[in-house]
Design a protein around this motif. Structure first.
Motif, mmCIF file in Angstrom:
data_model
loop_
_atom_site.group_PDB
_atom_site.id
_atom_site.type_symbol
_atom_site.label_atom_id
_atom_site.label_comp_id
_atom_site.label_asym_id
_atom_site.label_seq_id
_atom_site.Cartn_x
_atom_site.Cartn_y
_atom_site.Cartn_z
ATOM 1 N N ILE A 96 -7.743 4.632 7.971
ATOM 2 C CA ILE A 96 -7.024 4.398 6.722
ATOM 3 C C ILE A 96 -5.558 4.808 6.823
ATOM 4 O O ILE A 96 -4.662 4.031 6.496
ATOM 5 C CB ILE A 96 -7.707 5.148 5.553
ATOM 6 C CG1 ILE A 96 -9.145 4.644 5.368
ATOM 7 C CG2 ILE A 96 -6.911 4.961 4.269
ATOM 8 C CD1 ILE A 96 -9.271 3.159 5.135
ATOM 9 N N VAL A 97 -5.281 6.029 7.273
ATOM 10 C CA VAL A 97 -3.898 6.503 7.381
ATOM 11 C C VAL A 97 -3.383 6.187 8.781
ATOM 12 O O VAL A 97 -3.885 6.699 9.766
ATOM 13 C CB VAL A 97 -3.796 8.011 7.112
ATOM 14 C CG1 VAL A 97 -2.347 8.482 7.234
ATOM 15 C CG2 VAL A 97 -4.345 8.346 5.722
ATOM 16 N N ALA A 98 -2.378 5.360 8.860
ATOM 17 C CA ALA A 98 -1.854 4.929 10.154
ATOM 18 C C ALA A 98 -1.358 6.123 10.971
ATOM 19 O O ALA A 98 -0.859 7.104 10.415
ATOM 20 C CB ALA A 98 -0.706 3.938 9.951
ATOM 21 N N THR A 99 -1.519 6.034 12.284
ATOM 22 C CA THR A 99 -1.055 7.110 13.150
ATOM 23 C C THR A 99 0.454 7.300 12.982
ATOM 24 O O THR A 99 1.201 6.339 12.829
ATOM 25 C CB THR A 99 -1.359 6.801 14.621
ATOM 26 O OG1 THR A 99 -0.776 5.547 14.971
ATOM 27 C CG2 THR A 99 -2.852 6.749 14.873
ATOM 28 N N GLY A 100 0.867 8.551 12.973
ATOM 29 C CA GLY A 100 2.285 8.858 12.817
ATOM 30 C C GLY A 100 2.722 9.064 11.392
ATOM 31 O O GLY A 100 3.837 9.541 11.149
ATOM 32 N N ALA A 101 1.873 8.719 10.420
ATOM 33 C CA ALA A 101 2.222 8.884 9.006
ATOM 34 C C ALA A 101 1.714 10.224 8.491
ATOM 35 O O ALA A 101 0.716 10.751 8.982
ATOM 36 C CB ALA A 101 1.623 7.747 8.182
ATOM 37 N N SER A 102 2.397 10.774 7.512
ATOM 38 C CA SER A 102 1.929 12.002 6.881
ATOM 39 C C SER A 102 0.746 11.680 5.970
ATOM 40 O O SER A 102 0.825 10.773 5.140
ATOM 41 C CB SER A 102 3.040 12.642 6.047
ATOM 42 O OG SER A 102 2.528 13.722 5.285
ATOM 43 N N PRO A 103 -0.351 12.422 6.099
ATOM 44 C CA PRO A 103 -1.511 12.137 5.240
ATOM 45 C C PRO A 103 -1.330 12.618 3.808
ATOM 46 O O PRO A 103 -2.067 12.195 2.921
ATOM 47 C CB PRO A 103 -2.647 12.911 5.926
ATOM 48 C CG PRO A 103 -1.966 14.029 6.638
ATOM 49 C CD PRO A 103 -0.637 13.482 7.084
ATOM 50 N N HIS A 104 -0.350 13.491 3.561
ATOM 51 C CA HIS A 104 -0.209 14.069 2.219
ATOM 52 C C HIS A 104 0.264 13.045 1.205
ATOM 53 O O HIS A 104 -0.131 13.077 0.044
ATOM 54 C CB HIS A 104 0.745 15.263 2.261
ATOM 55 C CG HIS A 104 0.263 16.382 3.131
ATOM 56 N ND1 HIS A 104 -0.917 17.057 2.894
ATOM 57 C CD2 HIS A 104 0.785 16.932 4.255
ATOM 58 C CE1 HIS A 104 -1.092 17.974 3.826
ATOM 59 N NE2 HIS A 104 -0.077 17.923 4.661
ATOM 60 N N GLU A 105 1.139 12.145 1.630
ATOM 61 C CA GLU A 105 1.622 11.067 0.762
ATOM 62 C C GLU A 105 1.618 9.786 1.571
ATOM 63 O O GLU A 105 2.195 9.734 2.656
ATOM 64 C CB GLU A 105 3.029 11.386 0.260
ATOM 65 C CG GLU A 105 3.104 12.617 -0.619
ATOM 66 C CD GLU A 105 4.525 12.909 -1.080
ATOM 67 O OE1 GLU A 105 4.666 13.766 -1.959
ATOM 68 O OE2 GLU A 105 5.464 12.276 -0.562
ATOM 69 N N TYR A 106 0.995 8.751 1.025
ATOM 70 C CA TYR A 106 0.836 7.544 1.834
ATOM 71 C C TYR A 106 0.614 6.347 0.920
ATOM 72 O O TYR A 106 -0.056 6.458 -0.112
ATOM 73 C CB TYR A 106 -0.364 7.712 2.773
ATOM 74 C CG TYR A 106 -0.514 6.610 3.796
ATOM 75 C CD1 TYR A 106 0.365 6.516 4.874
ATOM 76 C CD2 TYR A 106 -1.537 5.671 3.688
ATOM 77 C CE1 TYR A 106 0.232 5.516 5.821
ATOM 78 C CE2 TYR A 106 -1.682 4.676 4.629
ATOM 79 C CZ TYR A 106 -0.796 4.589 5.687
ATOM 80 O OH TYR A 106 -0.937 3.584 6.638
ATOM 81 N N ASN A 107 1.190 5.222 1.295
ATOM 82 C CA ASN A 107 0.960 3.969 0.577
ATOM 83 C C ASN A 107 0.085 3.068 1.431
ATOM 84 O O ASN A 107 0.456 2.715 2.555
ATOM 85 C CB ASN A 107 2.298 3.266 0.281
ATOM 86 C CG ASN A 107 3.149 4.032 -0.710
ATOM 87 O OD1 ASN A 107 2.636 4.540 -1.703
ATOM 88 N ND2 ASN A 107 4.448 4.122 -0.445
ATOM 89 N N LEU A 108 -1.062 2.723 0.914
ATOM 90 C CA LEU A 108 -2.007 1.894 1.656
ATOM 91 C C LEU A 108 -1.439 0.511 1.931
ATOM 92 O O LEU A 108 -0.879 -0.137 1.050
ATOM 93 C CB LEU A 108 -3.315 1.738 0.875
ATOM 94 C CG LEU A 108 -4.232 2.960 0.773
ATOM 95 C CD1 LEU A 108 -5.399 2.644 -0.160
ATOM 96 C CD2 LEU A 108 -4.743 3.371 2.142
ATOM 97 N N ARG A 109 -1.622 0.057 3.154
ATOM 98 C CA ARG A 109 -1.333 -1.325 3.486
ATOM 99 C C ARG A 109 -2.513 -2.178 3.051
ATOM 100 O O ARG A 109 -3.628 -1.670 2.874
ATOM 101 C CB ARG A 109 -1.076 -1.462 4.985
ATOM 102 C CG ARG A 109 0.154 -0.694 5.443
ATOM 103 C CD ARG A 109 0.427 -0.858 6.923
ATOM 104 N NE ARG A 109 -0.605 -0.254 7.749
ATOM 105 C CZ ARG A 109 -0.484 -0.063 9.061
ATOM 106 N NH1 ARG A 109 0.620 -0.429 9.690
ATOM 107 N NH2 ARG A 109 -1.461 0.497 9.745
ATOM 108 N N PRO A 110 -2.312 -3.488 2.884
ATOM 109 C CA PRO A 110 -3.422 -4.347 2.430
ATOM 110 C C PRO A 110 -4.661 -4.248 3.314
ATOM 111 O O PRO A 110 -5.788 -4.208 2.805
ATOM 112 C CB PRO A 110 -2.814 -5.754 2.479
ATOM 113 C CG PRO A 110 -1.355 -5.529 2.241
ATOM 114 C CD PRO A 110 -1.025 -4.230 2.929
ATOM 115 N N SER A 111 -4.477 -4.180 4.629
ATOM 116 C CA SER A 111 -5.633 -4.102 5.530
ATOM 117 C C SER A 111 -6.400 -2.801 5.341
ATOM 118 O O SER A 111 -7.632 -2.765 5.440
ATOM 119 C CB SER A 111 -5.177 -4.232 6.991
ATOM 120 O OG SER A 111 -4.279 -3.186 7.335
#
Length: 369
Positions: free
Chosen positions: A50-65
């Motif tokens: 769900i959370v793309a590698t390299g992104a912070s898990p604390h705040e994240y905007n989901l991509r459509p996939s």
């Protein structure tokens, strides 16, 4: 003859497709946990990250996939709302019919309290074990009763598996444990307030303990087996193999760190105490309390004093964050700098990511100290 072979091939592909369709769709929050799930599902299916590698898990905007993966999920594994508070509502909205497994609430998981101070003492690791009376002795028990137990805790009829989990919280007197200072206003879909910070909260980076990873591998196998009994044998066998690999990895990491024991280091943000405790290799302090906020001038001054007083030889940065902060902390010192990454941002997602992540943490420390 070739036509018959083609027909057989077509039939086989149909059968394979049918078998694949029976495997549950699985969504996982972050790369290290995705790696554990991928290890347990090896040879059976593949989970979605769900959370793309390299992104912070604390705040994240989901991509459509990623939103689509949640929407199609039969089973969701996540650390919990302390790490990804935004995901609580996303699960409620997109995966309302899925079984949800909050791994930090798995029985046998050790939780550590958040450390607020910039400076750490060698033995300030208080901890809680969700199944202290059983400890880790039950890791290898994976019979039918164990699978049924997890089915009861994470089934579709239990409000996404959260109802029993929150009963479990009440029994241990920490129903408000999902507190995180960066997310005061968050309320989860289970009706519990995950805001505030009244009790200091719990550190959500629990995957950096190989002991917790062993517990989680078994919890993952149990939840998958409850959903997919036909492949239960494969799930439990994979989990057992994964735990054995972690035993060997622990020995390897201890050998790596033994070369530099006694040296002092500072981390960028306080994410590594599970790793520190597992290998008895404590940090001297953290520049920032979390990856969601910049350190205050007073905190930086405290760290600079600690560097001088303890002859700190290494200050660890992280790939996602401003290296200028580390440079200002190092000003006037002769300390080296290295990079530690609690999420494996530069690693390929999959079954091998988690052990390589732990190995990299040890190697980075040994090379810097």
């Amino acid at each position: 003859m070739s036509r018959n072979l083609a027909s057989l091939s077509f039939a086989a592909s149909l059968l394979a497709g049918t078998a694949l369709a029976d495997v549950p769709n699985v969504a996982v929050d972050i790369s290290p946990v995705h790696s554990m799930v991928a290890r347990v599902m090896e040879g059976v299916g593949e989970p979605s990250l769900i959370v793309a590698t390299g992104a912070s898990p604390h705040e994240y905007n989901l991509r459509p996939s990623e939103a689509n993966a949640l929407q199609n999920a039969d089973l969701v594994f996540w650390v919990g709302p302390d790490l990804t508070p935004w995901l609580d509502d996303a699960i409620a909205t997109l995966a309302e019919d899925a079984t949800v497994v909050e791994l930090i609430e798995a029985e046998g998981t050790t939780e550590l309290p958040m450390r607020e101070s910039a400076l750490f003492e060698p033995h300030d690791h208080g901890h809680e074990d969700h199944d202290a009376e059983h400890g880790h002795d039950d890791h290898d028990g994976h019979g039918e009763d164990h699978a049924e137990d997890h089915d009861g805790n994470h089934g579709h009829d239990d409000d996404h598996g959260h109802a029993d989990e929150h009963d479990h919280e009440d029994a241990h007197g920490h129903d408000d444990e999902h507190d995180h200072e960066e997310h005061d206003d968050h309320a989860g879909h289970d009706g519990h307030d995950h805001g505030g910070h009244d009790h200091g909260g719990h550190d959500p980076h629990a995957w950096l303990s190989p002991d917790n990873a062993e517990v989680w591998l078994n919890a993952i196998a149990a939840a998958l087996s409850a959903q997919d009994p036909d492949n239960a044998g494969a799930y439990y066998a994979n989990a057992a193999a994964g735990r054995a690999e972690l035993v060997d990895l622990r020995t390897e990491i201890e050998g790596t760190l033994d070369q530099v024991r006694g040296e002092n280091f500072i981390v960028f943000h306080d994410a590594y105490q599970y790793f520190e405790m597992a290998f008895d290799f404590p940090a001297s302090g953290a520049i920032s309390v979390s990856d969601a906020s910049d350190p205050s001038p007073a905190r930086i001054a405290e760290i600079q004093t600690r560097i001088a007083e303890q002859n700190v030889t290494c200050i660890m940065s992280e790939p996602q964050f401003n290296p200028g902060i580390v440079a200002s902390v190092m000003d006037g010192s002769e300390a080296h700098t290295g990079v530690m990454d609690p999420l494996g941002a530069d690693l390929e997602p999959g079954a091998d990511l988690y052990p390589q992540l732990l190995r990299n943490l040890a190697t980075s420390l040994a090379e810097c100290l």
